[in-house]
Design a protein around this motif. Sequence first.
Motif, PDB file in Angstrom:
ATOM      1  N   ALA A  79       0.625  -1.381  -0.041  1.00  0.00           N
ATOM      2  CA  ALA A  79      -0.029   0.094  -0.141  1.00  0.00           C
ATOM      3  C   ALA A  79       0.955   1.715   0.003  1.00  0.00           C
ATOM      4  O   ALA A  79       0.148   2.483  -0.441  1.00  0.00           O
ATOM      5  CB  ALA A  79      -1.988   0.192   1.065  1.00  0.00           C
ATOM      6  N   TRP A  80       2.859   0.807   0.488  1.00  0.00           N
ATOM      7  CA  TRP A  80       2.492   2.488   0.381  1.00  0.00           C
ATOM      8  C   TRP A  80       3.488   2.356  -0.250  1.00  0.00           C
ATOM      9  O   TRP A  80       4.058   3.913  -1.137  1.00  0.00           O
ATOM     10  CB  TRP A  80       3.951   2.321   1.883  1.00  0.00           C
ATOM     11  CG  TRP A  80       3.366   2.451   2.963  1.00  0.00           C
ATOM     12  CD1 TRP A  80       2.334   2.160   3.205  1.00  0.00           C
ATOM     13  CD2 TRP A  80       4.027   2.054   4.772  1.00  0.00           C
ATOM     14  NE1 TRP A  80       1.855   2.005   5.059  1.00  0.00           N
ATOM     15  CE2 TRP A  80       3.340   2.330   5.631  1.00  0.00           C
ATOM     16  CE3 TRP A  80       5.736   2.273   4.078  1.00  0.00           C
ATOM     17  CZ2 TRP A  80       4.208   2.270   7.134  1.00  0.00           C
ATOM     18  CZ3 TRP A  80       6.395   2.143   6.349  1.00  0.00           C
ATOM     19  CH2 TRP A  80       5.572   2.261   6.882  1.00  0.00           C
ATOM     20  N   GLY A  81       3.944   1.495  -1.825  1.00  0.00           N
ATOM     21  CA  GLY A  81       5.101   1.662  -2.268  1.00  0.00           C
ATOM     22  C   GLY A  81       6.053   2.008  -1.947  1.00  0.00           C
ATOM     23  O   GLY A  81       6.292   2.200  -2.697  1.00  0.00           O
ATOM     24  N   GLY A  82       7.128   1.789  -0.893  1.00  0.00           N
ATOM     25  CA  GLY A  82       7.990   1.717  -0.936  1.00  0.00           C
ATOM     26  C   GLY A  82       8.333   1.758   0.533  1.00  0.00           C
ATOM     27  O   GLY A  82       7.638   1.031   2.121  1.00  0.00           O
ATOM     28  N   GLN A  83       9.776   2.409   1.545  1.00  0.00           N
ATOM     29  CA  GLN A  83      10.063   0.860   2.688  1.00  0.00           C
ATOM     30  C   GLN A  83       9.151   2.766   3.759  1.00  0.00           C
ATOM     31  O   GLN A  83       9.361   2.546   4.947  1.00  0.00           O
ATOM     32  CB  GLN A  83      11.059   1.424   2.812  1.00  0.00           C
ATOM     33  CG  GLN A  83      11.897   0.154   2.032  1.00  0.00           C
ATOM     34  CD  GLN A  83      13.342  -0.240   1.994  1.00  0.00           C
ATOM     35  OE1 GLN A  83      13.735   0.461   2.709  1.00  0.00           O
ATOM     36  NE2 GLN A  83      13.850  -1.567   2.432  1.00  0.00           N
TER      37      GLN A  83
END
Length: 198
Positions: A79-83
């Motif tokens: 859901a974030w698309g990244g850390q």
Amino acid sequence: MPDTLPAPQPPHAFAAALESLRAAISRPELSVAEIPAPGSLAPWSFALAADVTPARHGTDSELGTGRFVLLYDPESPEAWGGQFRVICFAQAPLETEMGIDPFLADVAWSWLVDALDARGARYTSASGTATRILSTGFGELQSQGDGAQIELRASWTPEDHDLASHVEGWGELLCMLAGLPPTIEGVSVLPVRRAGRE
């Protein structure tokens, strides 16, 4: 007495992000402080609170207040698309006439985007809500009359751990919602409003 386990060391990327956040330059009208971060949203988190020229220590500003939370999950949630994920909140009182302006929410969101972009913040997957709140006092609060507020809640995914520009953009948004002149060229401001209800 058993020995206490040492606190786990933060991952390098999160530690670098914190160093960047702490190096951010706040506008002089802001009072910014680290606050306890929510522990249930991500393995690692960090939070800041800010008030626009607070009149009383330990209370929210009558001109504007906000929160900035940085989340870090090395597993990069889908859901974030990244850390990393930033969650922010900004709130300011308004003149009642401004509170009924149908374009107010659009303006508040555009100020956030402009503030981030002007500082070169790199991010994706921005989302949020802008809420206009109108209120009328009754009973013992009737003397306060009518009031209005604008609230902006937003989140986005930073593309790297250089986050000073992100927190500086959030601070700029807080000041602009409070009616202070922007430091961004070509951006208009809301009229100065009263600190409380009439």
